[in-house]
Design a protein around this motif. Structure first.
Motif, mmCIF file in Angstrom:
data_model
loop_
_atom_site.group_PDB
_atom_site.id
_atom_site.type_symbol
_atom_site.label_atom_id
_atom_site.label_comp_id
_atom_site.label_asym_id
_atom_site.label_seq_id
_atom_site.Cartn_x
_atom_site.Cartn_y
_atom_site.Cartn_z
ATOM 1 N N GLN A 84 0.826 -1.207 0.000
ATOM 2 C CA GLN A 84 0.000 0.000 0.000
ATOM 3 C C GLN A 84 0.861 1.259 0.000
ATOM 4 O O GLN A 84 0.546 2.235 -0.692
ATOM 5 C CB GLN A 84 -0.922 0.002 1.217
ATOM 6 C CG GLN A 84 -1.977 1.092 1.190
ATOM 7 C CD GLN A 84 -2.906 0.960 0.001
ATOM 8 O OE1 GLN A 84 -3.479 -0.092 -0.241
ATOM 9 N NE2 GLN A 84 -3.045 2.023 -0.778
ATOM 10 N N LEU A 88 1.180 4.495 -2.740
ATOM 11 C CA LEU A 88 1.017 5.890 -2.316
ATOM 12 C C LEU A 88 2.329 6.670 -2.377
ATOM 13 O O LEU A 88 2.433 7.771 -1.829
ATOM 14 C CB LEU A 88 0.455 5.913 -0.887
ATOM 15 C CG LEU A 88 -0.935 5.291 -0.729
ATOM 16 C CD1 LEU A 88 -1.294 5.142 0.754
ATOM 17 C CD2 LEU A 88 -1.991 6.124 -1.455
ATOM 18 N N GLN A 293 -2.612 -3.063 4.924
ATOM 19 C CA GLN A 293 -2.971 -2.078 3.900
ATOM 20 C C GLN A 293 -3.734 -0.907 4.502
ATOM 21 O O GLN A 293 -3.472 0.259 4.183
ATOM 22 C CB GLN A 293 -3.800 -2.748 2.803
ATOM 23 C CG GLN A 293 -3.015 -3.751 1.966
ATOM 24 C CD GLN A 293 -3.877 -4.565 1.026
ATOM 25 O OE1 GLN A 293 -5.062 -4.755 1.275
ATOM 26 N NE2 GLN A 293 -3.302 -5.058 -0.055
ATOM 27 N N VAL A 294 -4.676 -1.221 5.390
ATOM 28 C CA VAL A 294 -5.454 -0.165 6.049
ATOM 29 C C VAL A 294 -4.550 0.689 6.932
ATOM 30 O O VAL A 294 -4.680 1.922 6.972
ATOM 31 C CB VAL A 294 -6.590 -0.779 6.888
ATOM 32 C CG1 VAL A 294 -7.263 0.289 7.741
ATOM 33 C CG2 VAL A 294 -7.617 -1.452 5.981
ATOM 34 N N GLN A 297 -2.688 3.084 4.743
ATOM 35 C CA GLN A 297 -3.578 4.148 4.275
ATOM 36 C C GLN A 297 -3.809 5.181 5.377
ATOM 37 O O GLN A 297 -3.742 6.397 5.133
ATOM 38 C CB GLN A 297 -4.912 3.546 3.828
ATOM 39 C CG GLN A 297 -4.832 2.690 2.577
ATOM 40 C CD GLN A 297 -6.089 1.863 2.349
ATOM 41 O OE1 GLN A 297 -7.050 1.963 3.105
ATOM 42 N NE2 GLN A 297 -6.087 1.045 1.310
ATOM 43 N N ASN A 298 -4.086 4.688 6.575
ATOM 44 C CA ASN A 298 -4.353 5.596 7.694
ATOM 45 C C ASN A 298 -3.115 6.416 8.058
ATOM 46 O O ASN A 298 -3.220 7.602 8.385
ATOM 47 C CB ASN A 298 -4.830 4.812 8.903
ATOM 48 C CG ASN A 298 -6.245 4.276 8.743
ATOM 49 O OD1 ASN A 298 -6.877 4.495 7.709
ATOM 50 N ND2 ASN A 298 -6.746 3.577 9.747
ATOM 51 N N LYS A 301 -2.612 9.234 5.627
ATOM 52 C CA LYS A 301 -3.576 10.295 5.936
ATOM 53 C C LYS A 301 -3.079 11.156 7.099
ATOM 54 O O LYS A 301 -3.181 12.388 7.064
ATOM 55 C CB LYS A 301 -4.937 9.688 6.302
ATOM 56 C CG LYS A 301 -5.710 9.112 5.120
ATOM 57 C CD LYS A 301 -7.041 8.538 5.586
ATOM 58 C CE LYS A 301 -7.817 7.919 4.426
ATOM 59 N NZ LYS A 301 -9.101 7.327 4.889
ATOM 60 N N THR A 308 -8.740 10.761 9.994
ATOM 61 C CA THR A 308 -8.873 9.307 9.929
ATOM 62 C C THR A 308 -9.446 8.814 11.251
ATOM 63 O O THR A 308 -9.398 9.520 12.266
ATOM 64 C CB THR A 308 -7.516 8.631 9.647
ATOM 65 O OG1 THR A 308 -7.712 7.229 9.457
ATOM 66 C CG2 THR A 308 -6.538 8.832 10.797
#
Length: 331
Positions: A84, A88, A293-294, A297-298, A301, A308
């Protein structure tokens, strides 16, 4: 206010070049190292190289601290984080602690000195020393696998997974149950899985349950399970991790006890090996790669100042295989 290496050098009574060498991992005598570490700890100093990097160029490295590398859960989580982050346009820097708490704290400070944009910590426990470190760092920190009310976290739904697995065990007629868990210092595995299972047990009368403690190592389960079977004679062993369950299956085999004909066994995790062994292990599967992955992502952010969730729950699924016998059918 301490702002420069020169300030640290003056307080520690050493040369500026010595402090610079220490911060860059160079050779410094043990006595000098202790002087510098004491001053850094007392002042809460973060090297200017990190602050300058934030002004000059936005860092794109996310530090990831793990308790062990020889773990299916850890490796899958790291794969998810790495994949992830790459999407990004971020990179991952990994540091292993070998489950040594002191090293974990040292790595948190070390990551901050290496210009990381944020830190993802695959934690086993959160202590006051952790919180002190987090408060001193001016970078985002995100936990995976454990939670704290003031720290961004991605956790597995240990309580609900254990509750559902408990109901499954009871639905298969098991009433004499041994729960083999780990230290309660680990809130997710040691507390939440046990408490979720207890809630299920409270909904049915006539259960005899004994709770035992072991480590995360297969070898210790192999050693511990035979005495549990001899002393308690449970119809099922509910194990807090798949590794403990694998150790229990091996211990049963060594005693000539058949799974599930003589004793049933369940785990938590959903490791790939649990599908290919015989009998296949019934387990609460957690989606470690997706959780990674989460988490990535967090974290991105947070680095970008976006909103988030403080707490994110990862999904789970009860996987029914051959290691649990149905006592109602047998009767």
């Amino acid at each position: 206010m301490i702002k420069t290496i020169s300030d640290i050098a003056q307080l520690a009574g050493v040369a500026k070049s010595t402090v610079s060498r220490y911060l860059n991992g160079g050779s410094v005598s043990e006595s000098t190292k202790k002087k510098i570490e004491r001053v850094i700890k007392e002042t809460g100093y973060i090297p200017n190289t990190f602050a300058q990097s934030l002004k000059a160029k936005k860092p794109n490295i996310i530090g990831t601290i793990v308790p062990r590398l020889d773990s299916y859960a850890t490796s899958q989580t790291l794969i998810g984080i790495d994949e992830q982050l790459r999407e990004l346009n971020y990179q991952m820097l990994i540091s292993n602690t070998s489950q040594v708490l002191k090293r974990e704290i040292e790595n948190i400070y070390s990551m901050a000195r290496q210009k990381v944009a944020g830190i993802i910590l695959l934690a086993t426990q959160i202590t006051a020393t952790h919180l002190e470190a987090f408060n001193q760092l001016q970078i985002p920190v995100l936990l995976v696998g454990q939670q704290h009310e003031n720290i961004y976290s991605v956790i597995h739904n240990d309580f609900e997974a254990a509750y559902e697995l408990g109901r499954y065990v009871l639905a298969n007629g098991h009433r004499k149950i041994a729960f083999l868990g780990v230290t309660e210092k680990d809130i997710a595995v040691g507390v939440n899985r046990k408490e979720g299972f207890k809630r299920a047990i409270q909904e049915v009368e006539g259960c005899e349950v004994k709770y035992y403690e072991t480590s995360f190592k297969i070898a210790e389960a192999i050693t511990k399970v035979p005495s549990i079977i001899d002393e308690f004679s449970p119809s099922i062993l509910v194990c807090a991790t798949d590794n403990i369950a694998l150790g229990a299956i091996k211990a049963a085999y060594l005693k000539g006890i058949r799974v599930p004909a003589d004793i049933s066994i369940t785990g938590f995790g959903g490791y790939e090996v649990t599908e290919v062994i015989h009998p296949g292990l019934t387990t609460a599967k957690f989606y470690y790669k997706e959780a990674g992955q989460v988490a990535a992502q967090n974290m991105v952010k947070l680095v970008n100042g976006e909103e988030t969730e403080l707490l994110t729950l990862s999904k789970y699924k009860i996987i029914e295989r051959e290691s649990v016998g149905n006592l109602f059918v047998h009767e």
